[in-house]
Design a protein around this motif. Structure first.
Motif, mmCIF file in Angstrom:
data_model
loop_
_atom_site.group_PDB
_atom_site.id
_atom_site.type_symbol
_atom_site.label_atom_id
_atom_site.label_comp_id
_atom_site.label_asym_id
_atom_site.label_seq_id
_atom_site.Cartn_x
_atom_site.Cartn_y
_atom_site.Cartn_z
ATOM 1 N N ASP A 1 2.346 1.755 9.767
ATOM 2 C CA ASP A 1 3.570 2.203 9.104
ATOM 3 C C ASP A 1 3.791 1.485 7.777
ATOM 4 N N TRP A 2 3.173 0.313 7.644
ATOM 5 C CA TRP A 2 3.295 -0.465 6.403
ATOM 6 C C TRP A 2 2.044 -1.318 6.237
ATOM 7 N N PHE B 1 0.828 -1.193 0.000
ATOM 8 C CA PHE B 1 0.000 0.000 0.000
ATOM 9 C C PHE B 1 0.871 1.255 0.000
ATOM 10 N N ASP B 2 0.317 2.317 -0.517
ATOM 11 C CA ASP B 2 0.957 3.624 -0.413
ATOM 12 C C ASP B 2 1.103 3.996 1.057
ATOM 13 N N LYS B 3 2.275 4.471 1.462
ATOM 14 C CA LYS B 3 2.544 4.724 2.885
ATOM 15 C C LYS B 3 1.627 5.782 3.475
ATOM 16 N N SER C 1 -1.455 6.517 2.445
ATOM 17 C CA SER C 1 -2.805 5.954 2.538
ATOM 18 C C SER C 1 -2.937 4.993 3.712
ATOM 19 N N VAL C 2 -1.931 4.111 3.896
ATOM 20 C CA VAL C 2 -2.027 3.120 4.979
ATOM 21 C C VAL C 2 -1.924 3.798 6.345
ATOM 22 N N LYS C 3 -1.226 4.938 6.371
ATOM 23 C CA LYS C 3 -1.152 5.706 7.619
ATOM 24 C C LYS C 3 -2.503 6.360 7.919
ATOM 25 N N ASN C 4 -3.093 6.954 6.905
ATOM 26 C CA ASN C 4 -4.364 7.657 7.091
ATOM 27 C C ASN C 4 -5.520 6.703 7.392
ATOM 28 N N GLU C 5 -5.527 5.532 6.743
ATOM 29 C CA GLU C 5 -6.672 4.631 6.863
ATOM 30 C C GLU C 5 -6.556 3.620 8.005
ATOM 31 N N PHE C 6 -5.306 3.223 8.336
ATOM 32 C CA PHE C 6 -5.130 2.202 9.366
ATOM 33 C C PHE C 6 -4.167 2.632 10.475
#
Length: 202
Positions: free
Chosen positions: A143-144, A131-133, A135-140
């Protein structure tokens, strides 16, 4: 003074109410699953339209909680792996290291752990899409994150023909895996949507 007493009483009642709600939500989840969520500092919300289903023992990947649609053959399984104990062991071992010794940082192993799970379930190693870093930070709040889809094999897959896994990692907190299983590719994205954001790091 009376206003202060009223304010204090209101705060006490609100605190008790919030505790009651939290306890009620936690009480609906298996104890082991709740404890692992706490250790990994993760938040979980039961997906709409899905109900809990028994966890089935298998040797490919132990998971702690599962939900499925009452009228569709689509299941979601959750596996939580906190890193708190690994970090304690790492810090303890670091103190006794001798020159030339190497101690593996717990935050450096998330990818091969994910690959091991994929291999155990699929019998192969299909390509992982990261995932885009941002996006994964914002949605979940992770860090990865990464995902992979394949045909599950053996006792983990049972009668399901399709499996997608989402893996999440957060430094010093741990890893989480969400398994989406179905017997048909039709409507897969729509069926997984209610559970997609059900799990995230705090």
């Amino acid at each position: 003074m009376k206003q202060l007493i009223r304010t204090s009483l209101l705060f006490t009642l609100l605190t008790a109410f919030l505790f009651l709600i939290t306890s009620f939500v936690a009480a609906g989840l298996p104890k082991t699953f709740s404890e692992l969520l706490d250790r990994a500092n993760m938040a979980f919300v039961n997906p709409d339209s899905l109900v809990s289903t028994p966890v089935l023992y298998n040797r490919a990947c132990i998971y702690e909680y599962a939900v499925k649609y009452p009228d569709k053959n689509f299941e979601v399984r959750y596996c939580i792996r906190p890193s708190d104990n690994l970090w304690k062991e790492y810090e303890l071992n670091k103190k006794s290291l001798k020159k030339g010794d190497i101690e593996t940082n717990p935050d450096s192993t998330y990818l091969w752990k994910f690959e091991t799970i994929i291999s155990n379930i699929s019998g192969s190693l299909p390509k992982i899409t990261e995932f885009d870093k941002t996006s994964v930070k914002n949605e979940f709040n992770a860090d990865w994150g990464g995902t992979v889809a394949f045909q599950p094999k053996g006792e983990f897959g049972q009668n399901y023909k399709y499996c997608m896994i989402i893996a999440l990692h957060k430094s010093h907190q741990g890893d989480a895996y969400i398994f989406y299983l179905s017997d048909s590719p039709e409507g897969f994205n729509e069926l997984m949507a209610p559970a997609f954001h059900s799990l995230k790091f705090r």
